[in-house]
Design a protein around this motif. Structure first.
Motif, PDB file in Angstrom:
ATOM      1  N   MET A   1     -64.454  35.434 -80.786  1.00 28.28           N
ATOM      2  CA  MET A   1     -63.365  35.611 -79.128  1.00 28.28           C
ATOM      3  C   MET A   1     -62.342  35.373 -79.521  1.00 28.28           C
ATOM      4  SD  MET A   1     -64.807  31.871 -76.737  1.00 28.28           S
ATOM      5  CE  MET A   1     -63.822  31.036 -77.577  1.00 28.28           C
ATOM      6  N   THR A   2     -61.660  36.028 -78.627  1.00 27.36           N
ATOM      7  CA  THR A   2     -60.457  36.005 -77.870  1.00 27.36           C
ATOM      8  C   THR A   2     -59.813  34.812 -77.789  1.00 27.36           C
ATOM      9  OG1 THR A   2     -60.588  38.275 -77.501  1.00 27.36           O
ATOM     10  CG2 THR A   2     -58.335  36.687 -77.211  1.00 27.36           C
ATOM     11  N   ILE A   3     -58.213  34.048 -77.601  1.00 27.11           N
ATOM     12  CA  ILE A   3     -58.305  33.131 -77.505  1.00 27.11           C
ATOM     13  C   ILE A   3     -57.183  33.515 -76.734  1.00 27.11           C
ATOM     14  CG2 ILE A   3     -56.036  31.392 -78.174  1.00 27.11           C
ATOM     15  CD1 ILE A   3     -57.320  31.979 -81.261  1.00 27.11           C
ATOM     16  N   ASN A   4     -57.176  32.791 -75.076  1.00 30.86           N
ATOM     17  CA  ASN A   4     -56.802  32.944 -74.486  1.00 30.86           C
ATOM     18  C   ASN A   4     -55.253  31.872 -73.895  1.00 30.86           C
ATOM     19  OD1 ASN A   4     -57.024  35.459 -73.368  1.00 30.86           O
ATOM     20  ND2 ASN A   4     -59.353  34.447 -72.825  1.00 30.86           N
ATOM     21  N   TRP A   5     -53.942  31.873 -74.114  1.00 27.74           N
ATOM     22  CA  TRP A   5     -52.901  31.249 -73.468  1.00 27.74           C
ATOM     23  C   TRP A   5     -53.178  30.307 -72.039  1.00 27.74           C
ATOM     24  CZ3 TRP A   5     -49.296  28.478 -75.556  1.00 27.74           C
ATOM     25  CH2 TRP A   5     -48.343  27.780 -75.656  1.00 27.74           C
ATOM     26  N   ASN A   6     -53.104  29.376 -72.581  1.00 25.72           N
ATOM     27  CA  ASN A   6     -52.517  28.409 -70.698  1.00 25.72           C
ATOM     28  C   ASN A   6     -51.624  27.227 -71.196  1.00 25.72           C
ATOM     29  OD1 ASN A   6     -54.190  26.648 -71.178  1.00 25.72           O
ATOM     30  ND2 ASN A   6     -55.832  27.690 -71.937  1.00 25.72           N
ATOM     31  N   GLU A   7     -51.310  26.986 -69.651  1.00 29.27           N
ATOM     32  CA  GLU A   7     -50.669  26.062 -69.883  1.00 29.27           C
ATOM     33  C   GLU A   7     -50.998  24.357 -70.933  1.00 29.27           C
ATOM     34  OE1 GLU A   7     -47.268  25.754 -68.883  1.00 29.27           O
ATOM     35  OE2 GLU A   7     -47.140  28.165 -69.235  1.00 29.27           O
ATOM     36  N   ASP A   8     -52.810  24.771 -71.051  1.00 26.73           N
ATOM     37  CA  ASP A   8     -51.975  23.297 -71.360  1.00 26.73           C
ATOM     38  C   ASP A   8     -52.344  23.160 -73.294  1.00 26.73           C
ATOM     39  OD1 ASP A   8     -53.542  22.253 -69.450  1.00 26.73           O
ATOM     40  OD2 ASP A   8     -55.613  23.229 -70.440  1.00 26.73           O
ATOM     41  N   LEU A   9     -51.619  24.804 -73.347  1.00 28.09           N
ATOM     42  CA  LEU A   9     -51.732  24.418 -75.015  1.00 28.09           C
ATOM     43  C   LEU A   9     -49.970  24.626 -74.949  1.00 28.09           C
ATOM     44  CD1 LEU A   9     -53.531  27.794 -75.714  1.00 28.09           C
ATOM     45  CD2 LEU A   9     -53.472  25.238 -76.516  1.00 28.09           C
ATOM     46  N   SER A  10     -49.417  24.597 -74.198  1.00 33.98           N
ATOM     47  CA  SER A  10     -47.698  24.256 -73.940  1.00 33.98           C
ATOM     48  C   SER A  10     -47.084  23.162 -74.764  1.00 33.98           C
ATOM     49  CB  SER A  10     -47.071  24.227 -72.371  1.00 33.98           C
ATOM     50  OG  SER A  10     -45.329  24.216 -72.511  1.00 33.98           O
ATOM     51  N   VAL A  11     -46.575  23.075 -75.600  1.00 35.75           N
ATOM     52  CA  VAL A  11     -45.124  21.689 -75.902  1.00 35.75           C
ATOM     53  C   VAL A  11     -43.997  21.368 -74.904  1.00 35.75           C
ATOM     54  CG1 VAL A  11     -46.582  22.155 -77.902  1.00 35.75           C
ATOM     55  CG2 VAL A  11     -44.389  23.456 -77.444  1.00 35.75           C
ATOM     56  N   GLY A  12     -44.048  22.668 -74.125  1.00 34.67           N
ATOM     57  CA  GLY A  12     -42.923  21.843 -73.627  1.00 34.67           C
ATOM     58  C   GLY A  12     -41.636  23.054 -73.757  1.00 34.67           C
ATOM     59  N   ASP A  13     -41.658  23.097 -74.573  1.00 34.33           N
ATOM     60  CA  ASP A  13     -40.291  24.018 -75.248  1.00 34.33           C
ATOM     61  C   ASP A  13     -40.607  25.768 -75.514  1.00 34.33           C
ATOM     62  OD1 ASP A  13     -37.652  23.980 -76.949  1.00 34.33           O
ATOM     63  OD2 ASP A  13     -38.803  25.407 -77.955  1.00 34.33           O
ATOM     64  N   ASN A  25     -51.264  35.784 -80.333  1.00 35.24           N
ATOM     65  CA  ASN A  25     -51.862  37.736 -80.373  1.00 35.24           C
ATOM     66  C   ASN A  25     -52.602  37.592 -81.847  1.00 35.24           C
ATOM     67  OD1 ASN A  25     -51.356  37.815 -77.774  1.00 35.24           O
ATOM     68  ND2 ASN A  25     -49.233  38.015 -78.524  1.00 35.24           N
ATOM     69  N   LEU A  26     -51.607  37.503 -82.430  1.00 36.40           N
ATOM     70  CA  LEU A  26     -51.983  37.882 -83.919  1.00 36.40           C
ATOM     71  C   LEU A  26     -53.208  37.446 -85.045  1.00 36.40           C
ATOM     72  CD1 LEU A  26     -48.303  36.592 -86.263  1.00 36.40           C
ATOM     73  CD2 LEU A  26     -49.796  38.761 -86.067  1.00 36.40           C
ATOM     74  N   ILE A  27     -54.028  35.972 -84.630  1.00 36.35           N
ATOM     75  CA  ILE A  27     -55.131  35.907 -84.698  1.00 36.35           C
ATOM     76  C   ILE A  27     -55.937  36.878 -83.284  1.00 36.35           C
ATOM     77  CG2 ILE A  27     -56.823  33.993 -84.244  1.00 36.35           C
ATOM     78  CD1 ILE A  27     -54.220  32.648 -85.670  1.00 36.35           C
ATOM     79  N   ASN A  28     -55.742  36.704 -82.386  1.00 32.82           N
ATOM     80  CA  ASN A  28     -56.628  37.914 -81.951  1.00 32.82           C
ATOM     81  C   ASN A  28     -56.662  39.077 -82.698  1.00 32.82           C
ATOM     82  OD1 ASN A  28     -57.732  35.898 -79.898  1.00 32.82           O
ATOM     83  ND2 ASN A  28     -55.508  36.468 -78.518  1.00 32.82           N
ATOM     84  N   LYS A  29     -55.779  39.428 -83.250  1.00 34.95           N
ATOM     85  CA  LYS A  29     -55.574  40.978 -83.707  1.00 34.95           C
ATOM     86  C   LYS A  29     -56.315  41.034 -85.072  1.00 34.95           C
ATOM     87  CE  LYS A  29     -51.157  43.684 -85.540  1.00 34.95           C
ATOM     88  NZ  LYS A  29     -49.889  43.656 -86.522  1.00 34.95           N
ATOM     89  N   PHE A  30     -56.789  40.046 -85.381  1.00 32.99           N
ATOM     90  CA  PHE A  30     -57.617  39.941 -86.655  1.00 32.99           C
ATOM     91  C   PHE A  30     -58.613  39.570 -86.332  1.00 32.99           C
ATOM     92  CE2 PHE A  30     -59.888  37.666 -89.874  1.00 32.99           C
ATOM     93  CZ  PHE A  30     -59.621  37.932 -90.886  1.00 32.99           C
ATOM     94  N   GLU A  31     -59.129  39.298 -85.132  1.00 33.89           N
ATOM     95  CA  GLU A  31     -60.436  39.151 -84.842  1.00 33.89           C
ATOM     96  C   GLU A  31     -60.682  40.339 -84.222  1.00 33.89           C
ATOM     97  OE1 GLU A  31     -64.588  36.926 -83.329  1.00 33.89           O
ATOM     98  OE2 GLU A  31     -62.589  36.572 -84.627  1.00 33.89           O
ATOM     99  N   TRP A  32     -59.324  41.366 -83.419  1.00 34.62           N
ATOM    100  CA  TRP A  32     -60.378  42.471 -83.107  1.00 34.62           C
ATOM    101  C   TRP A  32     -60.898  43.203 -84.201  1.00 34.62           C
ATOM    102  CZ3 TRP A  32     -55.179  42.202 -79.245  1.00 34.62           C
ATOM    103  CH2 TRP A  32     -55.351  41.184 -78.360  1.00 34.62           C
ATOM    104  N   ALA A  33     -59.524  43.129 -85.188  1.00 36.50           N
ATOM    105  CA  ALA A  33     -59.894  43.544 -86.540  1.00 36.50           C
ATOM    106  C   ALA A  33     -61.375  44.006 -87.417  1.00 36.50           C
ATOM    107  CB  ALA A  33     -58.678  43.481 -87.803  1.00 36.50           C
TER     108      ALA A  33
END
Length: 146
Positions: A1-13, A25-33
């Protein structure tokens, strides 16, 4: 399952959020492979990228925590060291999987993918988000000063 970025993951920087997006993106790339026929050379390259980027990210994050006077920076750095140890441990498991290939190798690789996803999301949500109030406070003070 792909991870999607959302604002809940933002640390404010902006820089650290960009780092987290790259890690996703790198973890998704691993998953796709690992979908369909597993390409161990491609997975190996992705793990190389992930390890190198993680080290740089941790360095940037630790520097930012020092800059803002984050009181939990010591324990957070210790957590980073533990995550690096776990990442290396999973790298060793990957090397075994690459030698075995077949069903046994595929099982190991899928366990690694699950670890990577859980590690990143848990680390951001449970640990990185704790320094967000400190980042926002420093940013607010800097905005008032200008």
């Amino acid at each position: 399952m792909t991870i999607n970025w959302n604002e809940d993951l933002s640390v404010g920087d902006e820089i650290l959020d960009s780092d987290h997006k790259t890690l996703i993106n790198l973890i998704n790339k691993f998953e796709w492979a690992i979908e369909g026929d597993i390409s161990y050379p491609r997975l190996n390259k992705t793990l190389d990228e992930l390890e190198a980027y993680t080290m740089g990210h941790f360095k940037r994050e630790e520097q930012k925590q020092e800059e803002i006077g984050y009181p939990q920076s010591g324990p957070h750095q210790a957590l980073h060291r533990e995550l690096v140890r776990q990442l290396h441990e999973h790298r060793e498991k990957f090397n075994v999987a690459a030698e075995k290939e077949g069903v046994e190798g595929a099982v190991i690789v899928r366990e690694i993918a699950l670890f990577l996803k859980d590690w990143l999301i848990q680390h951001i949500m449970d640990h990185d988000k704790r320094y967000k109030p400190y980042l926002l406070e420093v940013e607010a003070k800097n905005n008032k000063a200008t």
